[in-house]
Design a protein around this motif. Structure first.
Motif, PDB file in Angstrom:
ATOM      1  N   ASP A 125       0.863  -1.177   0.000  1.00 28.43           N
ATOM      2  CA  ASP A 125       0.000   0.000   0.000  1.00 28.43           C
ATOM      3  C   ASP A 125       0.903   1.231   0.000  1.00 28.43           C
ATOM      4  N   ALA A 155       0.138   3.984   2.469  1.00 24.43           N
ATOM      5  CA  ALA A 155       0.420   3.716   3.885  1.00 24.43           C
ATOM      6  C   ALA A 155       1.922   3.663   4.181  1.00 24.43           C
ATOM      7  N   CYS A 156       2.727   3.269   3.205  1.00 17.51           N
ATOM      8  CA  CYS A 156       4.174   3.095   3.402  1.00 17.51           C
ATOM      9  C   CYS A 156       4.822   4.394   3.891  1.00 17.51           C
ATOM     10  N   TYR A 178      10.596   4.734  -0.432  1.00 18.74           N
ATOM     11  CA  TYR A 178       9.436   3.899  -0.153  1.00 18.74           C
ATOM     12  C   TYR A 178       9.626   2.484  -0.681  1.00 18.74           C
ATOM     13  N   CYS A 191       6.695  -4.629   8.982  1.00 11.92           N
ATOM     14  CA  CYS A 191       6.270  -3.294   8.552  1.00 11.92           C
ATOM     15  C   CYS A 191       5.525  -2.600   9.692  1.00 11.92           C
ATOM     16  N   ALA A 238       1.753  -1.938   5.788  1.00 10.96           N
ATOM     17  CA  ALA A 238       1.545  -1.592   4.385  1.00 10.96           C
ATOM     18  C   ALA A 238       1.692  -2.782   3.433  1.00 10.96           C
TER      19      ALA A 238
END
Length: 66
Positions: free
Chosen positions: A6, A9-10, A31, A54, A58
């Motif tokens: 995602d 979200a990262c 990222y 994570c 993500a």
């Protein structure tokens, strides 16, 4: 296996690249991204650990791609 990152979200923590460097890397902005040709996890046993590592969740791992 299907791996999804995602991008919204990262936060670029890099834990995935540390846990499974044969599958994950970081792009020019820091990222998470998948290494080309490794989108299916390439049989790396550490892919699930990378998802667990994570800090923002993500990364999701699913069944067979397709």
């Amino acid at each position: 296996m299907h791996i999804d990152i995602d991008k919204d979200a990262c936060i670029g923590a890099g834990q995935c690249a540390l846990a499974a460097p044969g599958v994950f890397t970081q792009d020019d902005d820091g990222y998470s991204t998948l290494i080309p040709g490794r989108e299916d996890g390439a049989g790396d046993a550490m892919v699930r650990e990378a998802a667990r590592a994570c800090p923002v969740g993500a990364i999701t791992i699913g069944g067979a791609a397709g």
